[in-house]
Design a protein around this motif. Structure first.
Motif, mmCIF file in Angstrom:
data_model
loop_
_atom_site.group_PDB
_atom_site.id
_atom_site.type_symbol
_atom_site.label_atom_id
_atom_site.label_comp_id
_atom_site.label_asym_id
_atom_site.label_seq_id
_atom_site.Cartn_x
_atom_site.Cartn_y
_atom_site.Cartn_z
ATOM 1 N N UNK B 123 0.843 -1.214 0.000
ATOM 2 C CA UNK B 123 0.000 0.000 0.000
ATOM 3 C C UNK B 123 0.870 1.251 0.000
ATOM 4 N N UNK B 124 1.953 1.187 0.729
ATOM 5 C CA UNK B 124 2.877 2.327 0.747
ATOM 6 C C UNK B 124 3.476 2.510 -0.646
ATOM 7 N N UNK B 125 3.871 1.369 -1.215
ATOM 8 C CA UNK B 125 4.507 1.400 -2.535
ATOM 9 C C UNK B 125 3.551 1.970 -3.595
ATOM 10 N N UNK B 126 2.324 1.565 -3.520
ATOM 11 C CA UNK B 126 1.353 2.023 -4.529
ATOM 12 C C UNK B 126 0.575 3.262 -4.077
ATOM 13 N N UNK B 127 1.108 3.919 -3.071
ATOM 14 C CA UNK B 127 0.573 5.202 -2.582
ATOM 15 C C UNK B 127 -0.902 5.119 -2.150
ATOM 16 N N UNK B 128 -1.197 4.058 -1.449
ATOM 17 C CA UNK B 128 -2.568 3.916 -0.936
ATOM 18 C C UNK B 128 -2.621 3.903 0.595
ATOM 19 N N UNK B 129 -1.452 3.884 1.207
ATOM 20 C CA UNK B 129 -1.391 3.718 2.663
ATOM 21 C C UNK B 129 -2.177 4.808 3.399
ATOM 22 N N UNK B 130 -2.051 6.043 2.905
ATOM 23 C CA UNK B 130 -2.758 7.141 3.583
ATOM 24 C C UNK B 130 -4.281 7.066 3.369
ATOM 25 N N UNK B 131 -4.683 6.241 2.410
ATOM 26 C CA UNK B 131 -6.134 6.080 2.155
ATOM 27 C C UNK B 131 -6.661 4.746 2.684
ATOM 28 N N UNK B 132 -5.878 4.114 3.522
ATOM 29 C CA UNK B 132 -6.228 2.748 3.946
ATOM 30 C C UNK B 132 -7.547 2.660 4.715
ATOM 31 N N UNK B 133 -7.887 3.729 5.415
ATOM 32 C CA UNK B 133 -9.130 3.684 6.200
ATOM 33 C C UNK B 133 -10.318 4.312 5.490
ATOM 34 N N UNK B 134 -10.122 4.575 4.232
ATOM 35 C CA UNK B 134 -11.214 5.155 3.441
ATOM 36 C C UNK B 134 -12.053 4.006 2.867
ATOM 37 N N UNK B 135 -13.355 4.214 2.789
ATOM 38 C CA UNK B 135 -14.216 3.170 2.211
ATOM 39 C C UNK B 135 -13.914 3.001 0.725
ATOM 40 N N UNK B 136 -14.006 1.780 0.236
ATOM 41 C CA UNK B 136 -13.690 1.521 -1.174
ATOM 42 C C UNK B 136 -14.654 2.273 -2.094
ATOM 43 N N UNK B 137 -15.883 2.491 -1.600
ATOM 44 C CA UNK B 137 -16.855 3.230 -2.418
ATOM 45 C C UNK B 137 -16.362 4.644 -2.740
ATOM 46 N N UNK B 138 -15.442 5.133 -1.905
ATOM 47 C CA UNK B 138 -14.911 6.492 -2.123
ATOM 48 C C UNK B 138 -13.655 6.469 -3.005
ATOM 49 N N UNK B 139 -13.194 5.294 -3.368
ATOM 50 C CA UNK B 139 -11.973 5.162 -4.181
ATOM 51 C C UNK B 139 -12.267 5.468 -5.651
ATOM 52 N N UNK B 140 -11.260 6.012 -6.325
ATOM 53 C CA UNK B 140 -11.392 6.215 -7.772
ATOM 54 C C UNK B 140 -11.105 4.888 -8.479
ATOM 55 N N UNK B 141 -11.355 4.843 -9.789
ATOM 56 C CA UNK B 141 -11.113 3.619 -10.551
ATOM 57 C C UNK B 141 -9.660 3.164 -10.455
ATOM 58 N N UNK B 142 -8.740 4.127 -10.571
ATOM 59 C CA UNK B 142 -7.309 3.803 -10.508
ATOM 60 C C UNK B 142 -6.921 3.256 -9.146
ATOM 61 N N UNK B 143 -7.461 3.863 -8.102
ATOM 62 C CA UNK B 143 -7.144 3.402 -6.740
ATOM 63 C C UNK B 143 -7.664 1.983 -6.519
ATOM 64 N N UNK B 144 -8.845 1.739 -7.047
ATOM 65 C CA UNK B 144 -9.427 0.397 -6.913
ATOM 66 C C UNK B 144 -8.538 -0.627 -7.624
ATOM 67 N N UNK B 145 -8.034 -0.212 -8.767
ATOM 68 C CA UNK B 145 -7.205 -1.126 -9.543
ATOM 69 C C UNK B 145 -5.913 -1.451 -8.800
ATOM 70 N N UNK B 146 -5.349 -0.421 -8.155
ATOM 71 C CA UNK B 146 -4.126 -0.658 -7.372
ATOM 72 C C UNK B 146 -4.419 -1.588 -6.197
#
Lengths: 313, 237
Positions: B123-146
């Motif tokens: 998650x750190x590598x793919x720059x998602x760590x800071x969004x780890x506690x965010x609901x997936x429904x709030x994720x963009x398409x790219x974030x979901x793919x990562x």
């Protein structure tokens, strides 16, 4: 299991349904007195029989029925007598089974769990999670186990909540003395159980909970085999109705709300009207379930034939 | 093509027939650690081949062996070493990303502690760590793919198969993804099926090209070369 629980319960529809059930359960508990002793103080069994007969007569003659809904509910909940309309037979329900009968008559928890099972399986399909899960080491095995445990937990949770709600409402509205020994209640004088009303109620609730867990898991297992949501709904409703009928009829031979007795009855329409007047919420749920089942069945059969026609064209 | 490195995926004489149509026709190849690009036009048989390897479909003939583990006979063992990102990955929108990955870790039987370490690493590598506690429904398409890529790598599989992994990723994210795959493929087999050739041109070591169910190309690829220039003939038809 925790994740499965979250999946089941973190859903707006499920939360809404749970709230509705709690409200209905509270309402029903508030107008039903749990124990017969209060009624025995003022009214005899013969009076009840008379009142019920009058109600039938009034219905036959197309007159308005003034019978208190509480009387009929108590009558049909078998808290008062083991009355059989056709045979004009009146008697007291002296066994503990009558108590369990009351507990099971409000198996709201199970209906709720059946809804949760449907929503949960539907969620798996909608999200396309099945694909990535089926390439994991244990495929769906782990999920099924977790889901079944989660369903059991949901059943326990819902039953506990409904039980507590019932106890509180009966205490407040019905002024029940839960510390009183069970054998102090006229209908339970012959009991061998030496505990209090509350203890007996807890034992019954645990028993009902176990039955519900088994039924809910059977619904889940059967539901897993069904591919389309429409089949899922029909299957769940059908399984629920059949299993409830079987359990009711095994445990309570004269259970008035069971479909089995309902259809067996020569006074089908009359009984329905009396119960309807009696505000039997449980009975409403039964009717709603059967109605839903029939509608689904018709829709499904129509779809099947329409698809067949399209294919042949 | 390098075949001497461990681990090794051996695909032998695989044929899959759908209603008399041969989706895969006697496909055979061996691939070792490194990145393999699986290419081909639409309907060439890429997805069928991937579905066959991961065990989503049964083939009519042939075997898939991962270090001599047969995916038909030792399927449980085979799947333990498998990571898969389908073209359209599923998510539970009500879960947070961390909950979802932990859930997938539990499904894959990864011990919680190890799972958390892997989650944090990727998650750190793919720059998602800071969004780890965010609901997936709030994720963009790219974030979901990562997130999908991370779920495939949770068990650090010997064989990682990614179907169109760069869809929805921006330029920077593609760079990060390429670096991560390059590093991961040093000791693992990575198969990437894609239509975006530029994403694999700089990282692919091997190229497999399918055409009408037949394996028409299986060779070592010179990093940095242009796929479209080199293999033009396979994509014209």
């Amino acid at each position: 299991m925790g994740y499965e629980l979250r999946k089941c319960l973190c859903n707006k529809t499920v939360i809404l349904i749970i709230l509705i059930f709690f409200v209905v359960n509270g309402l029903e508990a508030s107008y039903k007195s749990l124990y017969p002793e209060k009624v025995y103080d003022t009214t005899t069994t013969e009076t009840y029989k008379k009142l019920i007969d009058e109600a039938f007569e009034n219905i036959d003659e197309g007159r308005d029925v003034y019978l208190s809904s509480i009387f009929i509910d108590r009558f049909y909940d078998r808290q008062i007598t083991a009355f059989v309309y056709d045979e004009e037979q009146v008697g007291y329900e002296t066994e503990e089974v009558a108590f369990v009968n009351y507990e099971t008559s409000a198996m709201y928890g199970l209906i709720l769990v059946a809804v949760i099972v449907i929503i949960s399986i539907d969620l798996e399909r909608k999200t396309r999670m099945t694909q990535i899960i089926s390439v994991t080491e244990k495929r769906n095995g782990r999920i099924h186990l977790a889901k079944q445990l989660a369903i059991a937990a949901v059943v326990v949770f819902i039953n506990a909540f409904l039980f507590i709600e019932n106890v509180i409402v009966h205490k407040l509205v019905g002024e029940i003395d839960y510390g009183m020994k069970l054998y102090n209640i006229p209908g339970y004088r012959a009991t061998l159980f030496n505990g209090s009303i509350l203890e007996y109620k807890i034992i019954c609730a645990i028993g009902v909970c176990v039955i519900e867990i088994i039924i809910a898991n059977i619904i889940y297992i059967l539901a897993c085999f069904l591919k389309r949501n429409i089949h899922l709904i029909i299957g769940s409703v059908c399984t629920y109705v059949v299993l409830k009928m079987i359990s009711d009829n095994i445990a309570f031979k004269n259970y008035p709300y069971s479909l089995f007795s309902f259809f067996k009855s020569k006074n089908l329409v009359k009984e329905f009207i009396v119960v309807r007047i009696g505000n039997g919420y449980t009975y409403y749920l039964w009717i709603a379930l059967v109605f839903l089942f029939v509608v689904m069945l018709i829709t499904n059969v129509c779809n099947y034939f329409m698809n067949k026609t399209r294919r042949s064209i | 093509m390098e075949e001497n490195k461990m681990p090794l995926l051996s695909v032998s004489n695989v044929t899959k027939i759908y209603n008399e149509y041969k989706a895969l026709d006697d496909v055979s190849f061996n691939i070792g650690a490194g990145i393999t690009a699986l290419l081909g036009n639409n309907g060439a048989g890429k997805t069928t081949l991937i579905n066959g390897i991961v065990g989503l479909i049964e083939v009519n003939q042939g075997t898939f062996l991962l270090n001599e583990m047969d995916n038909a006979k030792e399927s449980k063992e085979f799947r333990r070493h498998l990571g898969f990102l389908p073209q359209e990955c599923g998510y539970y929108d009500e879960f947070t990303a961390l909950q979802f990955l932990r859930y997938m870790g539990a499904v894959k039987n990864v011990p919680r502690k190890k799972c958390d370490e892997v989650i944090e690493k990727y998650m750190t590598r793919l720059k998602l760590w800071e969004h780890r506690n965010k609901k997936i429904s709030k994720y963009s398409g790219g974030m979901k793919h990562r997130l999908g890529i991370i779920q495939a790598m949770l068990n650090e599989p010997m064989l990682l198969i990614l179907d169109e992994p760069t869809t929805g990723l921006d330029y920077v994210e593609r760079g990060i993804f390429s670096d991560m795959m390059r590093e991961y493929a040093k000791e693992h087999i990575v198969i990437i099926s894609t239509h975006i050739f530029s994403d694999v041109e700089n990282i692919a070591e091997n190229v497999l090209i399918l055409d009408a169910g037949k394996l028409v190309c299986n060779e070592k690829f010179e990093k940095g070369a242009s796929i479209i220039e080199k293999y033009k003939k396979y994509f014209e038809g």
